[in-house]
Write an enzyme that holds these catalytic residues in place. Sequence first.
Site, PDB file in Angstrom:
ATOM      1  N   ARG A  61      -9.265   1.478   2.099  1.00 35.42           N
ATOM      2  CA  ARG A  61      -7.866   1.283   2.478  1.00 35.42           C
ATOM      3  C   ARG A  61      -7.778   0.369   3.680  1.00 35.42           C
ATOM      4  O   ARG A  61      -8.695   0.285   4.490  1.00 35.42           O
ATOM      5  CB  ARG A  61      -7.223   2.629   2.855  1.00 35.42           C
ATOM      6  CG  ARG A  61      -6.951   3.568   1.695  1.00 35.42           C
ATOM      7  CD  ARG A  61      -5.828   3.098   0.795  1.00 35.42           C
ATOM      8  NE  ARG A  61      -4.685   2.543   1.499  1.00 35.42           N
ATOM      9  CZ  ARG A  61      -3.669   3.243   1.968  1.00 35.42           C
ATOM     10  NH1 ARG A  61      -3.608   4.545   1.819  1.00 35.42           N
ATOM     11  NH2 ARG A  61      -2.677   2.639   2.600  1.00 35.42           N
ATOM     12  N   CYS A  96       0.366  -6.843  -6.858  1.00 35.06           N
ATOM     13  CA  CYS A  96       1.218  -6.614  -5.690  1.00 35.06           C
ATOM     14  C   CYS A  96       2.381  -5.711  -6.094  1.00 35.06           C
ATOM     15  O   CYS A  96       2.945  -5.863  -7.174  1.00 35.06           O
ATOM     16  CB  CYS A  96       1.770  -7.928  -5.148  1.00 35.06           C
ATOM     17  SG  CYS A  96       0.522  -9.067  -4.585  1.00 35.06           S
ATOM     18  N   GLU A 146       6.264  -1.398  -1.324  1.00 38.67           N
ATOM     19  CA  GLU A 146       6.091  -0.080  -0.709  1.00 38.67           C
ATOM     20  C   GLU A 146       7.431   0.662  -0.762  1.00 38.67           C
ATOM     21  O   GLU A 146       8.497   0.037  -0.821  1.00 38.67           O
ATOM     22  CB  GLU A 146       5.629  -0.267   0.743  1.00 38.67           C
ATOM     23  CG  GLU A 146       5.100   0.958   1.417  1.00 38.67           C
ATOM     24  CD  GLU A 146       3.765   1.444   0.867  1.00 38.67           C
ATOM     25  OE1 GLU A 146       3.624   2.671   0.736  1.00 38.67           O
ATOM     26  OE2 GLU A 146       2.892   0.624   0.571  1.00 38.67           O
ATOM     27  N   ARG A 192      -0.311  -3.541   2.899  1.00 38.76           N
ATOM     28  CA  ARG A 192      -1.368  -2.543   2.711  1.00 38.76           C
ATOM     29  C   ARG A 192      -2.210  -2.949   1.515  1.00 38.76           C
ATOM     30  O   ARG A 192      -1.752  -3.679   0.647  1.00 38.76           O
ATOM     31  CB  ARG A 192      -0.767  -1.161   2.453  1.00 38.76           C
ATOM     32  CG  ARG A 192      -0.022  -0.544   3.618  1.00 38.76           C
ATOM     33  CD  ARG A 192       0.693   0.738   3.161  1.00 38.76           C
ATOM     34  NE  ARG A 192       1.290   1.479   4.243  1.00 38.76           N
ATOM     35  CZ  ARG A 192       2.507   1.273   4.731  1.00 38.76           C
ATOM     36  NH1 ARG A 192       3.271   0.299   4.216  1.00 38.76           N
ATOM     37  NH2 ARG A 192       2.989   2.000   5.716  1.00 38.76           N
ATOM     38  N   ARG A 212      -2.680   5.010  10.621  1.00 34.68           N
ATOM     39  CA  ARG A 212      -3.810   5.894  10.313  1.00 34.68           C
ATOM     40  C   ARG A 212      -4.815   5.894  11.459  1.00 34.68           C
ATOM     41  O   ARG A 212      -5.937   5.458  11.306  1.00 34.68           O
ATOM     42  CB  ARG A 212      -4.503   5.450   9.015  1.00 34.68           C
ATOM     43  CG  ARG A 212      -3.725   5.676   7.753  1.00 34.68           C
ATOM     44  CD  ARG A 212      -3.415   7.130   7.448  1.00 34.68           C
ATOM     45  NE  ARG A 212      -4.552   8.002   7.418  1.00 34.68           N
ATOM     46  CZ  ARG A 212      -5.235   8.342   6.312  1.00 34.68           C
ATOM     47  NH1 ARG A 212      -4.867   7.861   5.167  1.00 34.68           N
ATOM     48  NH2 ARG A 212      -6.243   9.169   6.390  1.00 34.68           N
TER      49      ARG A 212
END
Length: 119
Positions: A6, A73, A76, A88, A114
């Site tokens: 990620r 793609c 989000e 992301r 994160r």
Amino acid sequence: MVRAIRGAIQVDANDRDSVISGTTELVSAIMERNRLTPDDVISVLFTATPDLTAEFPALAARKLGFHEVPLICCSEIDVPGALPHVVRLMAHVETDRPRAEIQHVYLRGAVALRQDIAQ
């Protein structure tokens, strides 16, 4: 073994150069930190926050040599109060590295997303 990696980056603006340069920075950092080549990459899913519409993030990966890697793609989810201008990715790769040695990469303002796994 197949591993998922990620990463995210907050880009400067909704313009083509910002999306391409930010995504290039993110993909390059993931590849370098995990000692990967495009041949190790199975596929990459890119997402962009709804405020990023100037360019497809996958174009940056193509420019880095991901010519035979499936890329896609998506937008989000538009969550109120979410960090803006974020690209992301989730990359699926073939590697002998144990899961604990995989380096997830969060850059610029996206580090806040994160902090538990950001390198």
